[in-house]
Design an enzyme around this catalytic site. Structure first.
Site, PDB file in Angstrom:
ATOM      1  N   CYS A  15      11.029   0.783   3.604  1.00  0.00           N
ATOM      2  CA  CYS A  15      10.430   0.334   2.335  1.00  0.00           C
ATOM      3  C   CYS A  15      11.553  -0.057   1.378  1.00  0.00           C
ATOM      4  O   CYS A  15      11.640   0.414   0.239  1.00  0.00           O
ATOM      5  CB  CYS A  15       9.540   1.402   1.724  1.00  0.00           C
ATOM      6  SG  CYS A  15       8.366   2.149   2.894  1.00  0.00           S
ATOM      7  N   ALA A  16      12.445  -0.945   1.837  1.00  0.00           N
ATOM      8  CA  ALA A  16      13.742  -1.174   1.209  1.00  0.00           C
ATOM      9  C   ALA A  16      13.703  -2.060  -0.031  1.00  0.00           C
ATOM     10  O   ALA A  16      14.550  -1.913  -0.916  1.00  0.00           O
ATOM     11  CB  ALA A  16      14.704  -1.789   2.223  1.00  0.00           C
ATOM     12  N   ALA A  17      12.803  -3.028  -0.096  1.00  0.00           N
ATOM     13  CA  ALA A  17      12.819  -3.994  -1.200  1.00  0.00           C
ATOM     14  C   ALA A  17      12.558  -3.276  -2.525  1.00  0.00           C
ATOM     15  O   ALA A  17      11.798  -2.306  -2.569  1.00  0.00           O
ATOM     16  CB  ALA A  17      11.776  -5.070  -0.949  1.00  0.00           C
ATOM     17  N   PRO A  18      13.207  -3.734  -3.608  1.00  0.00           N
ATOM     18  CA  PRO A  18      14.034  -4.941  -3.770  1.00  0.00           C
ATOM     19  C   PRO A  18      15.497  -4.798  -3.404  1.00  0.00           C
ATOM     20  O   PRO A  18      16.263  -5.731  -3.576  1.00  0.00           O
ATOM     21  CB  PRO A  18      13.879  -5.265  -5.257  1.00  0.00           C
ATOM     22  CG  PRO A  18      13.728  -3.922  -5.891  1.00  0.00           C
ATOM     23  CD  PRO A  18      12.955  -3.078  -4.916  1.00  0.00           C
ATOM     24  N   GLY A  19      15.937  -3.616  -2.925  1.00  0.00           N
ATOM     25  CA  GLY A  19      17.263  -3.545  -2.331  1.00  0.00           C
ATOM     26  C   GLY A  19      18.316  -2.729  -3.042  1.00  0.00           C
ATOM     27  O   GLY A  19      19.470  -2.718  -2.603  1.00  0.00           O
TER      28      GLY A  19
ATOM     29  N   LYS B  84      18.769   0.561  -3.175  1.00  0.00           N
ATOM     30  CA  LYS B  84      19.275   1.625  -2.312  1.00  0.00           C
ATOM     31  C   LYS B  84      20.016   1.044  -1.116  1.00  0.00           C
ATOM     32  O   LYS B  84      21.007   1.620  -0.652  1.00  0.00           O
ATOM     33  CB  LYS B  84      18.131   2.532  -1.883  1.00  0.00           C
ATOM     34  CG  LYS B  84      17.475   3.271  -3.045  1.00  0.00           C
ATOM     35  CD  LYS B  84      16.328   4.138  -2.571  1.00  0.00           C
ATOM     36  CE  LYS B  84      15.643   4.822  -3.741  1.00  0.00           C
ATOM     37  NZ  LYS B  84      14.953   3.882  -4.639  1.00  0.00           N
TER      38      LYS B  84
ATOM     39  N   ASP C 158      11.064  -3.674   5.371  1.00  0.00           N
ATOM     40  CA  ASP C 158       9.950  -3.759   4.431  1.00  0.00           C
ATOM     41  C   ASP C 158       8.875  -4.649   5.053  1.00  0.00           C
ATOM     42  O   ASP C 158       9.194  -5.599   5.779  1.00  0.00           O
ATOM     43  CB  ASP C 158      10.399  -4.340   3.086  1.00  0.00           C
ATOM     44  CG  ASP C 158       9.489  -3.909   1.950  1.00  0.00           C
ATOM     45  OD1 ASP C 158       9.878  -2.998   1.191  1.00  0.00           O
ATOM     46  OD2 ASP C 158       8.381  -4.463   1.836  1.00  0.00           O
TER      47      ASP C 158
ATOM     48  N   CYS D  97       8.853   7.948  -6.534  1.00  0.00           N
ATOM     49  CA  CYS D  97       8.965   7.842  -7.998  1.00  0.00           C
ATOM     50  C   CYS D  97       7.634   8.242  -8.626  1.00  0.00           C
ATOM     51  O   CYS D  97       7.063   7.519  -9.434  1.00  0.00           O
ATOM     52  CB  CYS D  97       9.381   6.429  -8.415  1.00  0.00           C
ATOM     53  SG  CYS D  97       8.341   5.106  -7.773  1.00  0.00           S
TER      54      CYS D  97
END
Length: 440
Positions: free
Chosen positions: A255-259, A261, A276, A373
């Site tokens: 679940c990487a986007a928007p990037g 991390k 993602d 979050c």
């Protein structure tokens, strides 16, 4: 001179207040995220000038942040709340007058002018909006002073949940923190903090992020085009730091986007799979990494089923799981009006499925960093109960001092919990829950 045909008529310029009303309706009536509505060409935001876009976004965001107070005032001024465009015109006008300090004549005329003219049946609505806003110029400030702003601007279902989870005093502190817009937080490559803090006139926070209080367009700040830094909330920057040394290690950012991390992991020397399911969001991630001169193995895939292309298990997985995102209300004041209590159980179940799959990708001894979050315990602390029953991993307690953050952020169960009311001396922080697991 020949008469112009309809196809050659010059389009009238878009009226910012009319666009603001459409955006409010999209969020409150159609339950669309504000960020999504801003990109919808049909709503007109993209057609505004740069200056009008900034002012319109600020107006809509402030109106959403103070919506409970605004609607309470409308209830004082009218016996029956109007609907549709007149309601949005009233909300925007009251926001202008009482929270943004717009001169009365400008706030009243701008709100009245978006309503249909008298010859098209708009006399009643225009008269109502005009009368209410003029009364608000006389009585509004005194009425505001008597309101419980924190409670009015928090939907009942969220207020009840936070009181149950954190107690009355902390819940109130969270609600009060949501009244202020979040500052701009920035991440930089390790060792570059002092250099960029000077150039950006930013404060170095305890966790290592930079915080800039001054305004201005992000794209025009020093170092943006050159790829010297990226925007990332201070709380969101903590999870990636929990892996320890990463040079040469293979890490998946699910679940990487928007990037943000992904950029952190790469800057720490890891080989990163950025996963993602959303191709548009991954395109944004690719643009961000290209600006930062970083390269990841980007894959469009479902995080519940993705497998590495190459044989072999991974050294680590960072799972920033889909959640209700109630910890980011300072940045997204539309969230309280988009989420429902029923969403929490569905998302908690999805998070457990993602946790199980993420663990299956790890080699023995590998680390899984899980974060959300969200302020809701079901998505955070309660997931530890599932982990304890899972059997093939152990909780690696997080000590606040290893991240340089407040001791109060470390939980008794070994996780990390940040709240919007933490770091009041620095201007707050997003609400996050983080835990670290080691594969047995």
């Amino acid at each position: 001179m020949t008469e112009q045909t309809p196809n050659h008529r010059i389009a009238e310029p878009l009226q910012p207040r009319a666009v603001a009303a459409r955006l409010l309706q999209a969020v409150l009536d159609k339950h669309r995220a504000l960020d999504d509505a801003l990109t919808d060409k049909a709503l007109g935001f993209a057609g505004l000038t740069d200056r009008d876009r900034g002012a319109t976004r600020r107006l809509v965001a402030t109106c959403l942040r103070r919506l409970g107070q605004i609607d309470a005032l409308i209830a004082v001024f009218v016996t029956r709340q109007p609907a549709g465009l007149p309601l949005q015109a009233l909300r925007l006008g009251l926001c202008d007058l009482l929270f943004l300090g717009t001169p009365a004549h400008a706030a009243v005329s701008a709100s009245v002018d978006i309503l249909p003219p008298p010859e098209k049946g708009g006399s009643k609505a225009r008269g109502l909006v005009n009368a209410v806003l003029r009364r608000a110029t006389r009585e509004g400030t005194d009425l505001l002073a008597k309101q419980d702003a924190a409670r009015l601007n928090t939907p009942d279902w969220l207020a009840r949940r936070w009181v149950a989870a954190y107690g009355e005093a902390t819940a109130r502190a969270i609600m009060e923190a949501h009244l202020a817009e979040a500052s701009l937080d920035i991440s930089v490559a390790p060792g570059q903090e002092t250099i960029w803090a000077e150039k950006l006139q930013a404060e170095i926070l305890p966790g290592g992020s930079l915080r800039r209080m001054a305004g201005g367009a992000v794209e025009q700040m020093p170092g943006f085009e050159e790829g010297g830094w990226w925007v990332q909330d201070a709380a969101a920057a903590l999870p990636a730091k929990l892996f320890g040394p990463l040079a040469g290690k293979r890490i998946a950012d699910l679940c990487a986007a928007p990037g943000g991390k992904t950029a952190q992991l790469l800057s720490l020397g890891a080989e990163v799979y950025a996963i993602d399911r959303s191709e548009p969001r991954l395109q944004r991630l690719k643009r961000n990494l290209a600006r930062l001169h970083l390269k990841a193995m980007v894959r469009t895939a479902d995080a519940e089923s993705w497998q590495p292309d190459e044989a072999g298990l991974l050294d680590g997985v960072l799972l920033d799981a889909p959640c209700t995102a109630t910890g980011t209300i300072r940045r997204h004041p539309d969230l309280p009006y988009l989420k429902r209590a029923a969403d929490i159980a569905k998302l908690a179940a999805l998070q457990r499925r993602l946790l199980a799959h993420a663990l299956s990708l790890l080699k023995p001894g590998g680390l899984l960093i899980y974060c959300v979050c969200s302020l809701e315990p079901e998505e955070g602390e309660a997931q530890l109960d599932w982990i304890k029953a899972h059997g093939d991993c152990s909780i690696q307690p997080i000590a606040a001092n290893e991240l340089g953050v407040d001791a109060a952020m470390a939980t008794a169960s070994g996780g990390l919990r940040t709240l919007p009311c933490h770091w009041p001396e620095h201007g707050g922080i997003d609400g996050f829950f983080v835990m670290r697991l080691r594969k047995i």
